[in-house]
Design a protein around this motif. Sequence first.
Motif, mmCIF file in Angstrom:
data_model
loop_
_atom_site.group_PDB
_atom_site.id
_atom_site.type_symbol
_atom_site.label_atom_id
_atom_site.label_comp_id
_atom_site.label_asym_id
_atom_site.label_seq_id
_atom_site.Cartn_x
_atom_site.Cartn_y
_atom_site.Cartn_z
ATOM 1 N N PHE A 54 -48.737 -10.396 20.019
ATOM 2 C CA PHE A 54 -48.712 -11.388 21.083
ATOM 3 C C PHE A 54 -49.441 -10.948 22.345
ATOM 4 N N PHE A 55 -49.411 -9.661 22.656
ATOM 5 C CA PHE A 55 -49.912 -9.224 23.945
ATOM 6 C C PHE A 55 -51.220 -8.438 23.878
ATOM 7 N N LEU A 56 -51.705 -8.151 22.676
ATOM 8 C CA LEU A 56 -52.999 -7.493 22.527
ATOM 9 C C LEU A 56 -53.931 -8.272 21.605
ATOM 10 N N LEU A 57 -53.503 -8.435 20.364
ATOM 11 C CA LEU A 57 -54.379 -9.053 19.367
ATOM 12 C C LEU A 57 -54.720 -10.501 19.709
ATOM 13 N N SER A 58 -53.712 -11.302 19.998
ATOM 14 C CA SER A 58 -53.958 -12.717 20.274
ATOM 15 C C SER A 58 -54.848 -12.930 21.493
ATOM 16 N N PRO A 59 -54.592 -12.269 22.650
ATOM 17 C CA PRO A 59 -55.487 -12.455 23.800
ATOM 18 C C PRO A 59 -56.910 -11.972 23.539
ATOM 19 N N ILE A 60 -57.039 -10.866 22.799
ATOM 20 C CA ILE A 60 -58.378 -10.341 22.524
ATOM 21 C C ILE A 60 -59.153 -11.290 21.631
ATOM 22 N N PRO A 89 -65.847 -15.160 20.720
ATOM 23 C CA PRO A 89 -66.354 -16.484 20.320
ATOM 24 C C PRO A 89 -66.230 -16.792 18.829
ATOM 25 N N LYS A 90 -66.531 -15.843 17.960
ATOM 26 C CA LYS A 90 -66.589 -16.134 16.533
ATOM 27 C C LYS A 90 -65.213 -16.289 15.880
ATOM 28 N N VAL A 91 -64.178 -15.803 16.532
ATOM 29 C CA VAL A 91 -62.849 -15.873 15.919
ATOM 30 C C VAL A 91 -61.827 -16.581 16.808
ATOM 31 N N LYS A 92 -62.234 -17.049 17.987
ATOM 32 C CA LYS A 92 -61.257 -17.646 18.892
ATOM 33 C C LYS A 92 -60.666 -18.942 18.343
ATOM 34 N N THR A 93 -61.408 -19.627 17.466
ATOM 35 C CA THR A 93 -60.854 -20.837 16.859
ATOM 36 C C THR A 93 -59.614 -20.508 16.044
ATOM 37 N N LEU A 94 -59.654 -19.386 15.326
ATOM 38 C CA LEU A 94 -58.479 -18.940 14.567
ATOM 39 C C LEU A 94 -57.327 -18.607 15.503
#
Length: 255
Positions: free
Chosen positions: A187-193, A198-203
């Motif tokens: 929640f506090f590292l992986l998701s914000p990063i 750009p290529k994975v923010k949709t996921l």
Amino acid sequence: MASFPAVLQSEWTKVRSVRSTIWTLALTFVVTLGLGALLSLLTNNNFKDFAGDRATPFDATGTAFSGIMLGELAIIVFGVLAVGNEYSTGMIRVSLAAVPQRTTLLAGKAVVLGALALAVSLVTAFVTFFVGQSLLGDHSTTIGSPNVLRAVFGAALYLTLLCLFSAGVTAMLHNQTLALGVLVPFFFLLSPILSAVPKVKTLAHYFPDYAGSRMLLVYEQSNQPYGPWQGLLICLAWTLAALAGGAAILRKRDA
């Protein structure tokens, strides 16, 4: 066979008898309110610097809820400890002996935790909103303004669903340390990063934290992939999946 009301009574006794779970609920209220109040006051005193681009409306509700990220951490820890304490102490064996119907046992835990989390989250959301608006002065909004009441309830639902999601993950992992080791970085590292790549923010936009935070939106923006109601459904789906996974593993795996 234990009746469901008896299971609920047992789970309520377990939760209120463990100080760490009560303190984490109290901390959810304190940090969400405290940080939100501080940032609301700073925003009011330095409005030109904090308001940002005036082409978009100033979100007074979002400002009041600026501290909700720390509230998320506290409510996640509550969900983990409420389930994981039994595994760390070995009391889960006693619980399963008393309630052999493992799905019933987990359902009872979920109902009690959900009710407690919702009650605390509702108080937290409404108190935080009203205190924040009082500190924003002339830049405040009212509970009757469009979408504001929905956003306040959305904040409470978001925290509640995060609690239940964390409880489900802990039931799957059977270990509170491992659960915290997975959930906190997620929640506090992986998701914000990932949200910034750009290529994975949709996921990342379909992760439970991002989806749940859409419920707090007062002003929907064109660059957002979906709105508050879709965010609620996505976050709810994650929560139900975690609880279902916890129930499936609890039925198949020994304590």
